[in-house]
Design a protein around this motif. Sequence first.
Motif, mmCIF file in Angstrom:
data_model
loop_
_atom_site.group_PDB
_atom_site.id
_atom_site.type_symbol
_atom_site.label_atom_id
_atom_site.label_comp_id
_atom_site.label_asym_id
_atom_site.label_seq_id
_atom_site.Cartn_x
_atom_site.Cartn_y
_atom_site.Cartn_z
ATOM 1 N N CYS A 106 38.675 18.456 -22.861
ATOM 2 C CA CYS A 106 40.046 18.179 -23.265
ATOM 3 C C CYS A 106 40.750 16.942 -23.755
ATOM 4 O O CYS A 106 41.921 16.528 -23.744
ATOM 5 C CB CYS A 106 40.839 18.260 -21.491
ATOM 6 S SG CYS A 106 41.046 19.818 -21.058
ATOM 7 N N THR A 129 44.053 12.641 -24.684
ATOM 8 C CA THR A 129 43.993 13.803 -23.644
ATOM 9 C C THR A 129 44.920 15.083 -24.533
ATOM 10 O O THR A 129 45.708 14.698 -24.786
ATOM 11 C CB THR A 129 44.589 13.573 -22.433
ATOM 12 O OG1 THR A 129 43.732 12.773 -21.597
ATOM 13 C CG2 THR A 129 44.354 14.912 -21.625
ATOM 14 N N SER A 131 44.818 18.218 -22.974
ATOM 15 C CA SER A 131 45.350 19.389 -21.983
ATOM 16 C C SER A 131 45.119 18.898 -20.727
ATOM 17 O O SER A 131 44.368 17.946 -20.439
ATOM 18 C CB SER A 131 44.443 20.402 -22.406
ATOM 19 O OG SER A 131 44.575 21.456 -21.172
ATOM 20 N N THR A 132 45.860 19.329 -19.622
ATOM 21 C CA THR A 132 45.632 18.900 -18.367
ATOM 22 C C THR A 132 44.519 19.663 -17.360
ATOM 23 O O THR A 132 44.362 19.361 -16.493
ATOM 24 C CB THR A 132 47.170 19.033 -17.634
ATOM 25 O OG1 THR A 132 47.395 20.517 -17.715
ATOM 26 C CG2 THR A 132 48.091 18.262 -18.161
ATOM 27 N N CYS A 135 39.217 21.681 -17.729
ATOM 28 C CA CYS A 135 38.570 21.236 -18.740
ATOM 29 C C CYS A 135 37.302 21.427 -18.538
ATOM 30 O O CYS A 135 36.817 21.004 -17.654
ATOM 31 C CB CYS A 135 39.026 19.778 -19.114
ATOM 32 S SG CYS A 135 40.862 19.642 -19.466
#
Length: 164
Positions: A106, A129, A131-132, A135
């Motif tokens: 991510c 980053t 994406s939250t 991952c």
Amino acid sequence: MPALRMTVLFPSALLGAALLLAGCGGTSPPPPAGPSTPPTIATGAPPGGTSTPPVPVDPLVADPPDGTTTLDASRVDASGLPPGFPTLVWTRGPRTVGVYGRAGGCTEATAQLVDQTAEAVTVRVLQTTTSTGPCTRELRYPPLEVTLAADLEQRRVVLTGEIR
């Protein structure tokens, strides 16, 4: 009916017990004298057992990409990089400077040319980053390059970094 069950089941049980005991009570040859040889698993390695195990590759100590030249470490100031970032710097011709970034499931890696003076070139390596999650937890070290306005010549390369 109970007598029939007794006459059929009892002899069968005795036969089964006798077979089990016969297997346990037999004599077997003694184990061979001397050191025992442990079982082996085919690995594709040459026989002999004298080879040393491979040394794990440290991702922070890498070779530069093909067609590039490693810049002498005495010309690199990597004190501004976060821990765990690669410090290898290379050149591709007189005006291209390269570094390895750090990316993962991510995160992505980029490099920015921050400053160029007569004494030094400053490159910022970013790990951003994307994406939250969820991952994956792998790390990759992609090669990143920046183009200079003038030939690097004998200038130092100052590396800074940031994790966003």
